[in-house]
Structures are given as structure tokens and as C-alpha cells.
Design a protein around this motif. Structure first.
Motif, PDB file in Angstrom:
ATOM      1  N   THR A   1      -9.805  75.932 -35.687  1.00  0.00           N
ATOM      2  CA  THR A   1      -8.270  76.209 -35.303  1.00  0.00           C
ATOM      3  C   THR A   1      -8.142  76.071 -33.810  1.00  0.00           C
ATOM      4  O   THR A   1      -6.958  76.781 -33.529  1.00  0.00           O
ATOM      5  CB  THR A   1      -8.132  77.459 -35.884  1.00  0.00           C
ATOM      6  OG1 THR A   1      -8.804  78.363 -35.283  1.00  0.00           O
ATOM      7  CG2 THR A   1      -8.600  77.494 -37.400  1.00  0.00           C
TER       8      THR A   1
ATOM      9  N   SER B   1      -5.125  69.661 -31.601  1.00  0.00           N
ATOM     10  CA  SER B   1      -4.295  69.568 -32.823  1.00  0.00           C
ATOM     11  C   SER B   1      -4.691  67.956 -33.379  1.00  0.00           C
ATOM     12  O   SER B   1      -4.766  67.126 -32.525  1.00  0.00           O
ATOM     13  CB  SER B   1      -2.792  69.392 -32.687  1.00  0.00           C
ATOM     14  OG  SER B   1      -2.458  70.838 -32.150  1.00  0.00           O
TER      15      SER B   1
ATOM     16  N   LEU C   1      -0.201  68.808 -40.974  1.00  0.00           N
ATOM     17  CA  LEU C   1      -1.449  68.749 -40.386  1.00  0.00           C
ATOM     18  C   LEU C   1      -1.525  69.951 -39.675  1.00  0.00           C
ATOM     19  O   LEU C   1      -0.667  70.837 -39.577  1.00  0.00           O
ATOM     20  CB  LEU C   1      -1.328  67.609 -39.462  1.00  0.00           C
ATOM     21  CG  LEU C   1      -1.156  65.948 -39.870  1.00  0.00           C
ATOM     22  CD1 LEU C   1      -1.387  65.209 -38.569  1.00  0.00           C
ATOM     23  CD2 LEU C   1      -2.261  65.756 -40.887  1.00  0.00           C
ATOM     24  N   ASN C   2      -2.857  70.289 -39.676  1.00  0.00           N
ATOM     25  CA  ASN C   2      -3.276  71.289 -38.986  1.00  0.00           C
ATOM     26  C   ASN C   2      -2.980  72.988 -39.645  1.00  0.00           C
ATOM     27  O   ASN C   2      -2.433  73.703 -38.868  1.00  0.00           O
ATOM     28  CB  ASN C   2      -2.657  71.544 -37.489  1.00  0.00           C
ATOM     29  CG  ASN C   2      -3.368  70.188 -36.755  1.00  0.00           C
ATOM     30  OD1 ASN C   2      -4.412  69.905 -36.478  1.00  0.00           O
ATOM     31  ND2 ASN C   2      -2.310  69.527 -36.432  1.00  0.00           N
ATOM     32  N   ARG C   3      -2.944  72.550 -40.919  1.00  0.00           N
ATOM     33  CA  ARG C   3      -2.703  73.978 -41.687  1.00  0.00           C
ATOM     34  C   ARG C   3      -4.239  74.698 -42.117  1.00  0.00           C
ATOM     35  O   ARG C   3      -4.760  74.193 -43.102  1.00  0.00           O
ATOM     36  CB  ARG C   3      -1.801  73.839 -42.837  1.00  0.00           C
ATOM     37  CG  ARG C   3      -0.447  73.170 -42.455  1.00  0.00           C
ATOM     38  CD  ARG C   3       0.545  73.307 -43.773  1.00  0.00           C
ATOM     39  NE  ARG C   3       0.844  74.376 -44.132  1.00  0.00           N
ATOM     40  CZ  ARG C   3       1.766  74.930 -45.089  1.00  0.00           C
ATOM     41  NH1 ARG C   3       2.170  73.937 -45.761  1.00  0.00           N
ATOM     42  NH2 ARG C   3       2.021  76.104 -45.540  1.00  0.00           N
ATOM     43  N   TYR C   4      -4.325  75.679 -41.746  1.00  0.00           N
ATOM     44  CA  TYR C   4      -5.655  76.280 -42.053  1.00  0.00           C
ATOM     45  C   TYR C   4      -5.544  77.554 -42.556  1.00  0.00           C
ATOM     46  O   TYR C   4      -4.420  78.385 -42.466  1.00  0.00           O
ATOM     47  CB  TYR C   4      -6.436  76.499 -40.676  1.00  0.00           C
ATOM     48  CG  TYR C   4      -6.932  75.247 -39.914  1.00  0.00           C
ATOM     49  CD1 TYR C   4      -7.942  74.626 -40.255  1.00  0.00           C
ATOM     50  CD2 TYR C   4      -5.898  74.941 -38.846  1.00  0.00           C
ATOM     51  CE1 TYR C   4      -8.279  73.188 -39.409  1.00  0.00           C
ATOM     52  CE2 TYR C   4      -6.030  73.658 -38.209  1.00  0.00           C
ATOM     53  CZ  TYR C   4      -7.122  72.964 -38.497  1.00  0.00           C
ATOM     54  OH  TYR C   4      -7.398  71.827 -37.837  1.00  0.00           O
TER      55      TYR C   4
ATOM     56  N   SER D   1      -6.298  61.666 -38.278  1.00  0.00           N
ATOM     57  CA  SER D   1      -6.236  62.043 -39.527  1.00  0.00           C
ATOM     58  C   SER D   1      -6.749  61.022 -40.393  1.00  0.00           C
ATOM     59  O   SER D   1      -7.327  61.181 -41.442  1.00  0.00           O
ATOM     60  CB  SER D   1      -5.120  62.822 -40.256  1.00  0.00           C
ATOM     61  OG  SER D   1      -5.140  63.068 -41.414  1.00  0.00           O
TER      62      SER D   1
ATOM     63  N   GLU E   1      -6.520  68.658 -42.161  1.00  0.00           N
ATOM     64  CA  GLU E   1      -7.070  69.784 -41.010  1.00  0.00           C
ATOM     65  C   GLU E   1      -8.508  69.412 -40.758  1.00  0.00           C
ATOM     66  O   GLU E   1      -9.019  68.427 -41.367  1.00  0.00           O
ATOM     67  CB  GLU E   1      -7.138  71.072 -41.716  1.00  0.00           C
ATOM     68  CG  GLU E   1      -7.760  71.334 -42.850  1.00  0.00           C
ATOM     69  CD  GLU E   1      -7.245  70.662 -44.042  1.00  0.00           C
ATOM     70  OE1 GLU E   1      -7.906  70.319 -45.105  1.00  0.00           O
ATOM     71  OE2 GLU E   1      -6.058  70.930 -44.195  1.00  0.00           O
ATOM     72  N   ARG E   2      -8.806  69.666 -39.384  1.00  0.00           N
ATOM     73  CA  ARG E   2     -10.276  69.136 -39.090  1.00  0.00           C
ATOM     74  C   ARG E   2     -11.100  69.965 -40.148  1.00  0.00           C
ATOM     75  O   ARG E   2     -11.274  70.969 -40.190  1.00  0.00           O
ATOM     76  CB  ARG E   2     -10.593  69.744 -37.770  1.00  0.00           C
ATOM     77  CG  ARG E   2      -9.437  69.090 -36.645  1.00  0.00           C
ATOM     78  CD  ARG E   2      -9.820  69.445 -35.067  1.00  0.00           C
ATOM     79  NE  ARG E   2      -9.108  68.850 -34.210  1.00  0.00           N
ATOM     80  CZ  ARG E   2      -9.269  67.484 -33.907  1.00  0.00           C
ATOM     81  NH1 ARG E   2     -10.453  66.869 -34.350  1.00  0.00           N
ATOM     82  NH2 ARG E   2      -8.590  67.072 -33.011  1.00  0.00           N
TER      83      ARG E   2
ATOM     84  N   GLY F   1     -14.382  67.573 -36.544  1.00  0.00           N
ATOM     85  CA  GLY F   1     -14.432  68.867 -37.012  1.00  0.00           C
ATOM     86  C   GLY F   1     -15.775  69.323 -36.445  1.00  0.00           C
ATOM     87  O   GLY F   1     -16.440  69.260 -35.607  1.00  0.00           O
TER      88      GLY F   1
ATOM     89  N   ASP G   1      -8.243  81.674 -39.149  1.00  0.00           N
ATOM     90  CA  ASP G   1      -7.908  81.443 -37.640  1.00  0.00           C
ATOM     91  C   ASP G   1      -8.910  82.229 -36.829  1.00  0.00           C
ATOM     92  O   ASP G   1      -9.412  83.301 -37.170  1.00  0.00           O
ATOM     93  CB  ASP G   1      -6.425  82.001 -37.447  1.00  0.00           C
ATOM     94  CG  ASP G   1      -5.943  81.613 -36.132  1.00  0.00           C
ATOM     95  OD1 ASP G   1      -5.614  80.577 -36.053  1.00  0.00           O
ATOM     96  OD2 ASP G   1      -6.152  82.377 -35.017  1.00  0.00           O
TER      97      ASP G   1
END
Length: 301
Positions: free
Chosen positions: A235, A239, A186-189, A245, A267-268, A300, A192
């Protein structure tokens, strides 16, 4: 002979319990369906009838009446096919009626009896769990998504003949996996917030809006960085956890936007609809209501 079986339909982005009632009687052979059905649901009679022929079960020609209740809301989609087929098999006595009492059936049928995937499996499984089912039979391609819901067993079937074998022989080997934490980070963007240079006032406003989950209106000439900053705001939001999710993924699953082999939104979301977007596309709705851009931006920007 009368038989009743349970399925789950989509009502917006939530699952709704439905009952498939089948009456098989002597008389002029025929197949009729009632219950406020959309065209793709009514066409299930041809898909199911042909799929049953492919099993070569030798079902006797009888008058078959199918009622999908409650009739108070319109049923849409192709996810009722498997439930209709299982109910007809039970009505003909081809499978024991006791084997279907604690189970729900979800899936679309091909003409050769294959079981195809359906959208919104997260919502459907949540509804099945809420209604107290202990088992759900579903397409294999939906199994990874279905096993995200704890407390209910998900059984994958590839075709109708496999389902008949399982119902006749409960001890038969079936594809049922133990629930595992999804193999997804999770939370891989790809962007940034630290990419933003300058714009101190806009940066500060975006940070305050993200910290308090406030609405924010950015006005300025084209190319001044409005969308660039907004795209990077997810970002700096809190989290994304697994429960949130799953909640976001339910909306994307209903809209068939999860993508091939993807079970969760990791990710959001960031949605940037064009300024010419219609009210229905923005807020949801339409002839066949479905989530709009605001719903797709849940959690998001």
C-alpha cells in the motif's frame, strides 16, 4: 491435400508461435500426430475427431497426419485443439484455405464441438500481435482477457460449427468487441500501512525499502508483527498502472490464478509461502515448469 495453420503455445510465461501442418491423403483411414507432444496434446486427436463428427460435415475417411512444429520443444496444454481442427477442415476442403492465412486459433475442444477456455491468454495474444496476425479466434470465456491487448482483433467462438460458418462466410456476424478500459479499480487494498501502531524502527525500515525497492530481512519472534507489516507494504509502493497490472496478470493467467470472471490483478501481490516450501515451488520449475512464488510476487512483496 496439405494445409498449414498457426497457433500459439506457452513457453514458460511467454507465448511461442507454432505451426500445425495437416496432410490429408487417400489410403487406409487413420489419424496420427507428431512433433514432441505431451499426452494431453496427443489426446487431441480423439477430441478433434469426435468434435468434427458432431458437425455432421460428412468428411470422407482418409489418412490424416498432423505435425506440430517446431519439434525442438515439447508442446503442452490443450490450446492447440482449435488450430488442429481448423487445419483438418482446410485439408479436407470443408473451409477455404485462404480464410485462415492471417489468423491464429486458440482453444480447447469438447467432444460436442464446444470451444473451452485456456490459461495464459494475455501471453498468447501478445505473441500473436508480435507475430503480425490480424485476427485471433478464441474461446468466448477468454475474450475479456484477450481484448486487453491492443492492435489485434479477437473473435470469440462458442463451438466449432460457428467457426466453420465464419470461415465460410467472412461477413457473418461474429462476437467481436471494441477494446475498452477494464472495469476494474486498481490499487484497492483491504489493509493499509497506517494500521501499524508502534514498531517505529520496523516502520522506518519498511518505508525505506519500499521507497528504493530494496530487499529487506525481518527477524523476530512469532507474533511480533513481521508478516503484518510486510502485508501492508504494497500500500506504500508506487501506484499500480494498467501496463504493470497486465504484466503481473500474465503470470497469474498462466497459473490459472486470476479467478472466475477476473481479467486483471488489481493490486500489488503479496505472497507469504510457508517456511517448508520446496525450492521448485519458491523459484519455479518442476516436471512441467511453471512460475513459482517469486514470480507470483512480481511487482509486489
Amino acid at each position: 491435400m496439405f494445409s498449414q495453420i498457426c497457433g500459439i503455445g506457452l513457453l514458460g510465461v511467454e507465448g511461442c508461435l507454432i505451426h500445425v501442418e495437416v496432410d490429408v491423403q487417400e489410403g487406409l483411414p487413420g489419424f496420427s500426430m507428431v512433433g514432441a507432444l505431451a499426452p494431453e496434446v496427443r489426446e487431441a486427436q480423439d477430441r478433434v475427431r469426435t468434435a468434427l463428427k458432431s458437425l455432421d460435415l460428412g468428411l470422407p475417411p482418409k489418412k490424416v497426419t498432423v505435425n506440430i512444429s517446431p519439434a525442438g520443444y515439447r508442446k503442452e496444454g490443450t490450446g492447440f485443439d482449435l488450430a488442429i481442427a481448423a487445419a483438418i477442415l482446410a485439408g479436407h476442403g470443408a473451409v477455404p484455405a485462404g480464410a485462415i492465412g492471417d489468423a491464429a486459433f486458440l482453444g480447447e475442444l469438447g467432444l460436442n464441438g464446444t470451444v473451452k477456455g485456456v490459461p495464459g491468454m494475455l501471453s498468447l495474444m501478445e505473441c500473436a500481435k508480435r507475430c503480425g496476425f490480424s485476427r485471433v479466434f478464441l474461446p468466448e470465456e477468454n475474450l475479456a482477457e484477450a481484448e486487453l491487448i491492443e492492435g489485434i482483433d479477437a473473435y470469440a467462438v462458442t463451438d466449432l460449427s460457428e467457426l466453420v460458418k465464419i470461415l465460410k462466410e467472412p461477413e457473418a456476424s461474429v462476437r467481436k468487441r471494441q477494446r475498452t478500459i477494464p472495469k476494474i479499480r486498481l490499487n484497492r487494498y483491504t489493509v493499509d500501512f497506517s494500521d501499524v501502531n508502534g514498531q517505529p524502527l520496523l516502520r522506518r525500515a519498511a518505508e525505506i525499502a519500499a521507497a528504493g525497492m530494496h530487499n529487506m530481512l525481518i527477524v523476530g519472534p512469532a507474533g511480533s508483527g513481521k508478516t503484518m507489516v510486510a502485508k501492508r507494504m504494497p500500500t506504500i509502493l508506487p501506484s499500480l498502472g494498467l501496463a504493470e497490472s497486465i504484466e503481473i496478470s500474465k503470470v497469474y493467467s498462466v497459473c490459472r490464478l486470476l479467478g472466475e470472471g477476473r481479467t486483471l490483478v488489481g493490486e500489488r501481490p503479496f505472497r507469504a509461502p510457508h517456511h517448508t516450501v520446496t525450492p521448485q515451488a519458491l523459484t519455479g520449475g518442476g516436471t512441467r515448469p511453471k512460475p513459482g512464488e517469486i514470480s507470483l510476487a512480481t511487482g509486489g512483496i
